[in-house]
Design a protein around this motif. Structure first.
Motif, PDB file in Angstrom:
ATOM      1  N   THR A 193     -31.290  93.813 -65.807  1.00  0.00           N
ATOM      2  CA  THR A 193     -32.464  93.015 -65.458  1.00  0.00           C
ATOM      3  C   THR A 193     -31.983  91.794 -64.704  1.00  0.00           C
ATOM      4  OG1 THR A 193     -33.608  93.776 -67.442  1.00  0.00           O
ATOM      5  CG2 THR A 193     -34.481  91.818 -66.327  1.00  0.00           C
ATOM      6  N   PHE A 194     -32.134  91.838 -63.380  1.00  0.00           N
ATOM      7  CA  PHE A 194     -31.513  90.837 -62.524  1.00  0.00           C
ATOM      8  C   PHE A 194     -31.935  89.423 -62.891  1.00  0.00           C
ATOM      9  CE2 PHE A 194     -29.198  89.419 -58.997  1.00  0.00           C
ATOM     10  CZ  PHE A 194     -29.959  88.547 -58.247  1.00  0.00           C
ATOM     11  N   SER A 195     -33.175  89.243 -63.237  1.00  0.00           N
ATOM     12  CA  SER A 195     -33.668  87.901 -63.531  1.00  0.00           C
ATOM     13  C   SER A 195     -33.072  87.315 -64.807  1.00  0.00           C
ATOM     14  CB  SER A 195     -35.192  87.904 -63.633  1.00  0.00           C
ATOM     15  OG  SER A 195     -35.611  88.775 -64.670  1.00  0.00           O
ATOM     16  N   VAL A 228     -24.649  95.389 -65.623  1.00  0.00           N
ATOM     17  CA  VAL A 228     -25.048  95.283 -64.227  1.00  0.00           C
ATOM     18  C   VAL A 228     -23.881  95.631 -63.319  1.00  0.00           C
ATOM     19  CG1 VAL A 228     -24.477  92.834 -64.038  1.00  0.00           C
ATOM     20  CG2 VAL A 228     -26.259  93.812 -62.582  1.00  0.00           C
ATOM     21  N   SER A 232     -27.617  96.200 -59.732  1.00  0.00           N
ATOM     22  CA  SER A 232     -28.286  97.369 -60.297  1.00  0.00           C
ATOM     23  C   SER A 232     -27.815  97.582 -61.726  1.00  0.00           C
ATOM     24  CB  SER A 232     -27.989  98.625 -59.466  1.00  0.00           C
ATOM     25  OG  SER A 232     -26.608  98.905 -59.462  1.00  0.00           O
ATOM     26  N   ASN A 245     -35.496  87.806 -56.960  1.00  0.00           N
ATOM     27  CA  ASN A 245     -35.468  88.590 -58.199  1.00  0.00           C
ATOM     28  C   ASN A 245     -36.245  89.905 -58.065  1.00  0.00           C
ATOM     29  OD1 ASN A 245     -33.822  86.741 -59.442  1.00  0.00           O
ATOM     30  ND2 ASN A 245     -35.468  85.757 -60.605  1.00  0.00           N
ATOM     31  N   ASN A 280     -33.646  92.143 -56.564  1.00  0.00           N
ATOM     32  CA  ASN A 280     -32.374  92.203 -57.310  1.00  0.00           C
ATOM     33  C   ASN A 280     -31.187  91.804 -56.433  1.00  0.00           C
ATOM     34  OD1 ASN A 280     -33.879  93.150 -59.449  1.00  0.00           O
ATOM     35  ND2 ASN A 280     -33.255  95.279 -59.205  1.00  0.00           N
ATOM     36  N   THR A 281     -31.371  90.771 -55.648  1.00  0.00           N
ATOM     37  CA  THR A 281     -30.351  90.394 -54.679  1.00  0.00           C
ATOM     38  C   THR A 281     -30.177  88.880 -54.637  1.00  0.00           C
ATOM     39  OG1 THR A 281     -30.891  92.325 -53.319  1.00  0.00           O
ATOM     40  CG2 THR A 281     -29.630  90.581 -52.261  1.00  0.00           C
TER      41      THR A 281
END
Length: 127
Positions: free
Chosen positions: A28-30, A2, A25, A74, A77-78
């Motif tokens: 997978t943010f979550s 990431v 970015s 989520n 993505n922030t």
């Protein structure tokens, strides 16, 4: 892997507010627990606040309690850091960090436990 990019820093008068954002970015943010840290000139990087993957768990440093609020989206993505009632002692470079491979509701409070870091955003609070 990431990539993290912070934004929203700036110059504000004491008592004012800022909202920092950290956009992720490439991953997978979550799946990442997130945290905010800060580093003032001549000082070590210090923990500010952390949030779990799900957003259901948070943990604040004493210096942040009652003034700062962490949240995450989520879908975007922030992760955000809302900072109110800012003081000159809050002046620092603020960094967001991400930790992978962690249970859904666990928060991470130490620098060494984070896997990825952003480049930081400067926050300056004038008296």
């Amino acid at each position: 892997q990431v990539q993290l990019v912070e934004s929203g820093g700036g110059l504000v008068q004491a008592g004012g507010s800022l909202r920092l954002s950290c956009a992720a970015s490439g991953g997978t943010f979550s799946s990442y627990a997130m945290g905010w840290f800060r580093q003032a000139p001549g000082k070590d990087r210090e923990f500010v606040v952390a949030i779990s993957r799900s957003g259901s768990s948070t943990y604040y440093a004493d210096s942040a309690k009652g003034r700062f609020t962490i949240s995450r989206d989520n879908a975007k993505n922030t992760v955000y850091l809302q900072m109110n009632s800012l003081k000159p002692d809050d002046t620092a470079v603020y960094y967001c960090a991400a930790r992978d491979r962690i249970p859904l509701t666990v928060v991470v409070r130490t620098t060494s436990q984070y896997d990825y870091w952003g480049q930081g955003t400067q926050v300056t609070v004038s008296s």
